[in-house]
Motif scaffolding. Sequence first.
Motif, PDB file in Angstrom:
ATOM      1  N   THR A  21       0.814  -1.220   0.000  1.00  0.00           N
ATOM      2  CA  THR A  21       0.000   0.000   0.000  1.00  0.00           C
ATOM      3  C   THR A  21       0.844   1.265   0.000  1.00  0.00           C
ATOM      4  N   CYS A  22       2.165   1.120  -0.002  1.00  0.00           N
ATOM      5  CA  CYS A  22       3.055   2.282   0.090  1.00  0.00           C
ATOM      6  C   CYS A  22       3.755   2.601  -1.217  1.00  0.00           C
ATOM      7  N   GLY A  23       3.231   2.080  -2.323  1.00  0.00           N
ATOM      8  CA  GLY A  23       3.751   2.442  -3.630  1.00  0.00           C
ATOM      9  C   GLY A  23       4.937   1.619  -4.074  1.00  0.00           C
ATOM     10  N   THR A  24       5.198   1.678  -5.384  1.00  0.00           N
ATOM     11  CA  THR A  24       6.309   0.950  -5.995  1.00  0.00           C
ATOM     12  C   THR A  24       7.094   1.871  -6.908  1.00  0.00           C
ATOM     13  N   ALA A  56      15.359  -2.453 -12.760  1.00  0.00           N
ATOM     14  CA  ALA A  56      15.345  -3.072 -14.082  1.00  0.00           C
ATOM     15  C   ALA A  56      16.655  -2.743 -14.778  1.00  0.00           C
ATOM     16  N   THR A  57      17.491  -3.752 -14.971  1.00  0.00           N
ATOM     17  CA  THR A  57      18.796  -3.549 -15.598  1.00  0.00           C
ATOM     18  C   THR A  57      19.256  -4.850 -16.231  1.00  0.00           C
ATOM     19  N   GLY A  58      20.393  -4.813 -16.907  1.00  0.00           N
ATOM     20  CA  GLY A  58      20.897  -5.991 -17.590  1.00  0.00           C
ATOM     21  C   GLY A  58      21.248  -7.113 -16.633  1.00  0.00           C
ATOM     22  N   PRO A  59      21.160  -8.367 -17.103  1.00  0.00           N
ATOM     23  CA  PRO A  59      21.419  -9.501 -16.213  1.00  0.00           C
ATOM     24  C   PRO A  59      22.830  -9.548 -15.665  1.00  0.00           C
ATOM     25  N   GLY A  60      23.802  -8.956 -16.372  1.00  0.00           N
ATOM     26  CA  GLY A  60      25.160  -8.932 -15.857  1.00  0.00           C
ATOM     27  C   GLY A  60      25.378  -7.906 -14.773  1.00  0.00           C
ATOM     28  N   ILE A  84       8.960  -4.810 -18.025  1.00  0.00           N
ATOM     29  CA  ILE A  84       8.501  -3.879 -17.002  1.00  0.00           C
ATOM     30  C   ILE A  84       6.982  -3.889 -16.944  1.00  0.00           C
ATOM     31  N   ASP A  85       6.330  -3.914 -18.104  1.00  0.00           N
ATOM     32  CA  ASP A  85       4.873  -4.006 -18.112  1.00  0.00           C
ATOM     33  C   ASP A  85       4.408  -5.332 -17.521  1.00  0.00           C
ATOM     34  N   ASP A  86       5.173  -6.392 -17.749  1.00  0.00           N
ATOM     35  CA  ASP A  86       4.816  -7.682 -17.131  1.00  0.00           C
ATOM     36  C   ASP A  86       4.913  -7.608 -15.617  1.00  0.00           C
ATOM     37  N   ALA A  87       5.941  -6.891 -15.134  1.00  0.00           N
ATOM     38  CA  ALA A  87       6.139  -6.762 -13.687  1.00  0.00           C
ATOM     39  C   ALA A  87       5.186  -5.745 -13.062  1.00  0.00           C
ATOM     40  N   ASP A  88       4.646  -4.865 -13.888  1.00  0.00           N
ATOM     41  CA  ASP A  88       3.781  -3.786 -13.407  1.00  0.00           C
ATOM     42  C   ASP A  88       2.594  -3.632 -14.363  1.00  0.00           C
ATOM     43  N   ALA A  93       3.317   1.621 -10.810  1.00  0.00           N
ATOM     44  CA  ALA A  93       4.670   1.929 -10.353  1.00  0.00           C
ATOM     45  C   ALA A  93       5.172   3.210 -11.007  1.00  0.00           C
ATOM     46  N   VAL A  94       6.000   3.925 -10.281  1.00  0.00           N
ATOM     47  CA  VAL A  94       6.670   5.112 -10.817  1.00  0.00           C
ATOM     48  C   VAL A  94       8.051   4.688 -11.289  1.00  0.00           C
ATOM     49  N   LEU A  95       8.404   5.050 -12.514  1.00  0.00           N
ATOM     50  CA  LEU A  95       9.705   4.703 -13.059  1.00  0.00           C
ATOM     51  C   LEU A  95      10.712   5.812 -12.758  1.00  0.00           C
TER      52      LEU A  95
END
Length: 280
Positions: A21-24, A56-60, A84-88, A93-95
Amino acid sequence: MQHISDIPAPPTRPANAHKGTCGTVIVVGGCATMIGAPAICATAALRGGVGLCKVATGPGVLPHVLTIQPGATGIELDDDLTVIDDADPDRRAVLAIGPGMGTSKRTGELIAPLLRSSHTRRYVLDADGLNLLAQSGKTLAGEGSRVLTPHPGEFRRLAQPLGITHDPTDPEQRPKAAAALALAHGAVVVLKGARTVVCDGNRVFTNDTGNPALATGGTGDVLTGLIAALIAQGMDAFDAAVLGVHTHGRAGDLWASQHAPSGMTAMDLAALIPRALHHT
């Protein structure tokens, strides 16, 4: 323009609050040579009170970022932003876009669809996100709440293709400079520097907190994460920017009063956000 001097109140938490409830905030950034920037941004978002922060960043890069800030979670970012859309999926969420992102052609292609999107998406654009926007020579699309946080050099790169000629370093011209950029992009502009200016094209606020201890790498990433966290907790973009800028400077003042006028790190600054935010 209307000159604003009052500092908005920080978000409050009900007794039954939980992390959902405190945002993402989702921090979009980082590359092999700038691993710290998204971690610092995520740290500031968490210190600013957001319930969840994802990077959200590269796997390395991702494991290193999460080692620096284990309170965040990760999104592996490969060739597009659909993850990102899948996760949100509800786009709540605010980017926080840009910290340590780099300005490669691939990175530009990655975020271009987001900046051109007509969908409502709330975000704070900083650092290389601003540089990539300047390279495009275009204005932002869509009507979501968005905040641009340029320092004077980034401002000049953004202003040049738009024909904005105000000097971002002249104290007399800084409010007009911020207003012109805000109107061009339909955004709140935070023109950083001594006495940072916040403007949405109609209202303008000139900050009076902060000191030279803030002149060190990573403090801009702190500001980006903090503003994103305040928006995620329900604040209007302009109010979040005003409170974020004031709190950011106050945290720097608290550090300098306890230590020295130099030597502060971005993580030192982020650690003081809760105290600065709730004891103004």
